[in-house]
Design a protein around this motif. Structure first.
Motif, PDB file in Angstrom:
ATOM      1  N   ALA A  71       0.758  -1.183   0.038  1.00  0.00           N
ATOM      2  CA  ALA A  71       0.201  -0.131  -0.087  1.00  0.00           C
ATOM      3  C   ALA A  71       0.728   1.189  -0.029  1.00  0.00           C
ATOM      4  O   ALA A  71       0.309   2.450  -0.191  1.00  0.00           O
ATOM      5  N   ILE A  72       2.142   1.024   0.076  1.00  0.00           N
ATOM      6  CA  ILE A  72       2.790   2.615   0.483  1.00  0.00           C
ATOM      7  C   ILE A  72       2.942   3.269  -0.522  1.00  0.00           C
ATOM      8  O   ILE A  72       3.198   4.603  -0.460  1.00  0.00           O
ATOM      9  N   ASN A  73       3.200   2.771  -1.873  1.00  0.00           N
ATOM     10  CA  ASN A  73       2.847   3.756  -3.016  1.00  0.00           C
ATOM     11  C   ASN A  73       1.683   4.705  -3.147  1.00  0.00           C
ATOM     12  O   ASN A  73       1.709   6.032  -3.197  1.00  0.00           O
ATOM     13  N   GLY A  74       0.494   4.260  -2.781  1.00  0.00           N
ATOM     14  CA  GLY A  74      -0.646   4.840  -2.747  1.00  0.00           C
ATOM     15  C   GLY A  74      -0.666   5.855  -1.555  1.00  0.00           C
ATOM     16  O   GLY A  74      -1.056   7.230  -1.698  1.00  0.00           O
ATOM     17  N   VAL A  75      -0.174   5.448  -0.368  1.00  0.00           N
ATOM     18  CA  VAL A  75      -0.265   6.232   0.818  1.00  0.00           C
ATOM     19  C   VAL A  75       0.868   7.366   0.535  1.00  0.00           C
ATOM     20  O   VAL A  75       0.500   8.587   1.096  1.00  0.00           O
ATOM     21  N   MET A  76       1.929   7.287  -0.035  1.00  0.00           N
ATOM     22  CA  MET A  76       2.907   8.223  -0.269  1.00  0.00           C
ATOM     23  C   MET A  76       2.475   9.200  -1.374  1.00  0.00           C
ATOM     24  O   MET A  76       2.857  10.449  -1.414  1.00  0.00           O
ATOM     25  N   GLY A  77       1.832   8.645  -2.267  1.00  0.00           N
ATOM     26  CA  GLY A  77       0.940   9.669  -3.220  1.00  0.00           C
ATOM     27  C   GLY A  77      -0.086  10.463  -2.676  1.00  0.00           C
ATOM     28  O   GLY A  77      -0.050  11.888  -2.908  1.00  0.00           O
ATOM     29  N   ALA A  78      -0.634   9.951  -1.635  1.00  0.00           N
ATOM     30  CA  ALA A  78      -1.771  10.802  -0.766  1.00  0.00           C
ATOM     31  C   ALA A  78      -0.923  11.802   0.020  1.00  0.00           C
ATOM     32  O   ALA A  78      -1.216  12.877   0.095  1.00  0.00           O
ATOM     33  N   LYS A  79       0.246  11.626   0.500  1.00  0.00           N
ATOM     34  CA  LYS A  79       1.135  12.641   1.028  1.00  0.00           C
ATOM     35  C   LYS A  79       1.356  13.638   0.343  1.00  0.00           C
ATOM     36  O   LYS A  79       1.368  14.767   0.743  1.00  0.00           O
ATOM     37  N   ALA A  80       1.971  13.138  -0.993  1.00  0.00           N
ATOM     38  CA  ALA A  80       2.457  14.176  -1.980  1.00  0.00           C
ATOM     39  C   ALA A  80       1.532  15.112  -2.096  1.00  0.00           C
ATOM     40  O   ALA A  80       1.421  16.332  -2.455  1.00  0.00           O
ATOM     41  N   GLU A  81       0.124  14.777  -2.218  1.00  0.00           N
ATOM     42  CA  GLU A  81      -1.017  15.517  -2.627  1.00  0.00           C
ATOM     43  C   GLU A  81      -1.826  15.941  -1.763  1.00  0.00           C
ATOM     44  O   GLU A  81      -2.829  16.291  -1.819  1.00  0.00           O
ATOM     45  N   ARG A  82      -1.367  15.848  -0.540  1.00  0.00           N
ATOM     46  CA  ARG A  82      -2.097  16.208   0.923  1.00  0.00           C
ATOM     47  C   ARG A  82      -3.590  15.830   0.961  1.00  0.00           C
ATOM     48  O   ARG A  82      -4.552  16.345   0.720  1.00  0.00           O
ATOM     49  N   SER A  83      -3.515  14.588   0.838  1.00  0.00           N
ATOM     50  CA  SER A  83      -4.982  13.705   0.977  1.00  0.00           C
ATOM     51  C   SER A  83      -4.804  12.932   2.404  1.00  0.00           C
ATOM     52  O   SER A  83      -3.921  12.264   2.460  1.00  0.00           O
ATOM     53  N   LEU A  84      -5.774  13.142   3.195  1.00  0.00           N
ATOM     54  CA  LEU A  84      -5.640  12.661   4.649  1.00  0.00           C
ATOM     55  C   LEU A  84      -6.033  10.968   4.722  1.00  0.00           C
ATOM     56  O   LEU A  84      -7.089  11.012   4.922  1.00  0.00           O
TER      57      LEU A  84
END
Length: 557
Positions: free
Chosen positions: A78-91
């Motif tokens: 899951a880490i790629n999707g979580v890090m994408g959320a971090k990059a685009e500020r999605s909680l």
């Protein structure tokens, strides 16, 4: 109340009603707590990567999402999707079930580990994908949950919450702790507003740039009121497309460097003040291969938690509070009024083959108020960038992180986050092949998405981003896409495979009328690309730098 029940119940108070994930034995206590909850529904996805993408899409609409995976193999998937959320500020609250504390204490050799008796190998990896993290036990549960929720809210980025499986079943130790709500320091807020007011009053021209974080925080209406009070024009990039209706009289267009409309580019690049509301992301995609000419010294940037004016940074100032203060401004002149922009005319004859010049105006005509369109990274998002869309349409795209395959599961999350709106997925078959298996989850959970898949024989965006488009690694296995929904359990969906404009028009009518989901495979040309992507193809040096000189090559004088 058990630790697992407490975590689920506490996250429900953050507005979360669905939990995306994949079951795993170390995460069983968390999964059971979700399944037993009357407040949060379990949404099982085909794999953890898809679940993380779906959680990202959900969080963009609802403000926060819950993701559950198991230790090691699950969380790392899951880490790629979580890090994408971090990059685009999605909680996204990423909750991970760990092996029991008892087994950790005696260093047992267990599955999903490296076989070394060490159980902290992956915590640092998952924590780095988030903005904050906690390893939960019964004693710290209440305090740590408040801390990570507050920090995640302050940054609007993911939080990583790890829970050993035996601790998850243990009773919570009660502690009297109040939720922490991020607020502005009043003195700092007034100082920032005084400087902004002075700069704006002295400026001959001001343009507002509402950033994607405005949408992430649900502040679109507040941003619109602030812009209306200022009376200045506003522009967006692809990352903020339709965050405020494009039919608004102060909308001056999509800014994308050299591919912007001339008037739009002049308004932005010649402005005395660029009022950056939320921290606009000027990356290679939003600036059309760095083709913008922006003087950053003219920017006033209102971040999530500070204001930057030149080299001066005023901390502890929240974006929402600045927008509220800007809405109190009294303009001294008539507000900017743009020329009304109509939708692009639908063109072509029914018997014509489908081209990009004919396709994107049809997308715009198909969309209506109350639709949320999810755009895949690549030709789909770049094709929609300059296309004016109807008022009331919301757009979601992963522009900065740009992980292909994101849009299909994200559309699942978007649809479940707000079922009152119709979700439209526009993707290409290259991206779709990575995550198409969660079309099945759409049918299972009643997410009646309308899916458009452009089949143009491979990775069009990759062909465009290199000099030789014919490398075999840009080719794909030839799937029968229109048959996927039935294969994946969506037997009641409308499906079609279209090759002409007439077939596409009829399929669009049927898709809109469908009471369940719909899936349309669109046959396109191998190198037929939208103008923004064609422009990027001519800007490879600007995007990637000079090609290194190889040994044996002759070098000119």
């Amino acid at each position: 109340m058990s630790v697992a029940d407490y975590i689920v119940d506490r996250l429900a108070t953050e507005g979360i009603e669905h939990c995306f994930g994949v079951a795993g034995d170390y995460a069983f206590p968390i999964c059971n707590a979700v399944d037993s909850s009357a407040k949060i529904k379990w949404i099982g996805c085909a794999n953890e990567l898809n679940a993380s993408y779906a959680a990202d899409g959900y969080a963009r609409i609802r403000g926060a999402a819950m993701l559950v995976t198991t230790y090691g193999v699950g969380e790392l998937s899951a880490i790629n999707g979580v890090m994408g959320a971090k990059a685009e500020r999605s909680l996204v609250f990423h909750v991970v079930g760990m092996p029991s504390y008892q087994n950790q204490r005696v260093h047992k050799i267990a599955h999903h580990t490296l076989g070394d008796g060490v159980f902290g190998n992956f915590v640092a990896l998952s924590a780095d994908a988030a903005c904050c993290h906690a390893v939960i036990n019964p004693e710290n549960c209440v305090v740590e949950m408040e801390r990570v929720i507050a920090e995640a809210r302050r940054n609007n980025q993911p939080a990583y919450i790890a829970v050993p499986s035996d601790y998850a079943l243990s009773p919570v130790v009660p502690v009297d702790v109040k939720p922490i709500v991020p607020r502005s320091n009043e003195a700092a807020l007034q100082k920032a507003m005084a400087i902004i007011a002075e700069r704006v009053d002295k400026a001959k021209s001001v343009v507002a740039f509402p950033a994607s974080t405005v949408s992430r925080l649900g502040l679109q209406k507040q941003a619109q009121k602030a812009i209306e009070a200022l009376g200045c024009p506003f522009v967006t990039t692809l990352m903020e497309k339709c965050s405020i209706d494009e039919g608004h009289p102060q909308f001056a267009g999509i800014y994308a460097g050299a591919v912007s409309e001339l008037d739009t580019r002049h308004i932005v690049e010649s402005a005395d003040i660029v009022l950056d509301l939320g921290g606009v992301n000027l990356n290679d995609i939003t600036t059309a291969a760095y083709s913008s000419h922006l003087d950053l010294s003219r920017f006033i940037t209102v971040g999530l938690d500070d204001v930057r004016i030149g080299d001066q940074v005023i901390a502890n100032v929240r974006l929402a509070d600045v927008l509220s203060e800007l809405a109190k401004f009294k303009r001294s002149s008539a507000p900017y009024r743009a020329k009304p922009q109509a939708l692009a005319p639908v063109n072509g004859n029914p018997s014509d083959k489908i081209t990009m010049a004919a396709l994107y105006p049809r997308y715009a005509a198909f969309l209506r108020a109350g639709d949320t369109v999810v755009l895949e990274t690549g030709s789909s998002s770049l094709g929609m960038t300059p296309t004016i869309l109807p008022d009331g349409v919301r757009v979601e795209a992963q522009v900065l992180w740009g992980s292909i395959g994101w849009a299909t599961p994200a559309a699942l999350g978007v649809a479940l986050a707000d079922p009152s709106r119709r979700t439209i997925l526009i993707t290409g078959e290259g991206s779709h092949q990575l995550t198409a298996n969660d079309i099945g989850a759409m049918g299972r959970f009643g997410a009646n998405v309308i899916v458009f898949v452009l089949n143009n024989g491979g990775y069009l965006v990759e062909r465009a981003l290199e000099e030789n488009p014919n490398w075999t690694y840009n080719d794909l296995a030839p799937w029968n896409y229109a048959e996927l929904p039935k294969t994946l359990g969506c037997a009641d969906w409308f499906t079609a495979r279209v090759t002409t404009l007439g077939e596409l028009d009829e399929a669009m009518k049927s898709a809109r009328a469908s009471k369940s989901g719909a899936y349309i495979e669109i046959m396109g040309g191998k190198m037929d690309m939208p103008p923004a992507l064609a422009f990027a193809h001519g800007q490879l040096k600007a995007m990637y730098g000079d090609t290194p000189v190889r040994a044996g090559d002759s070098v000119g004088r």
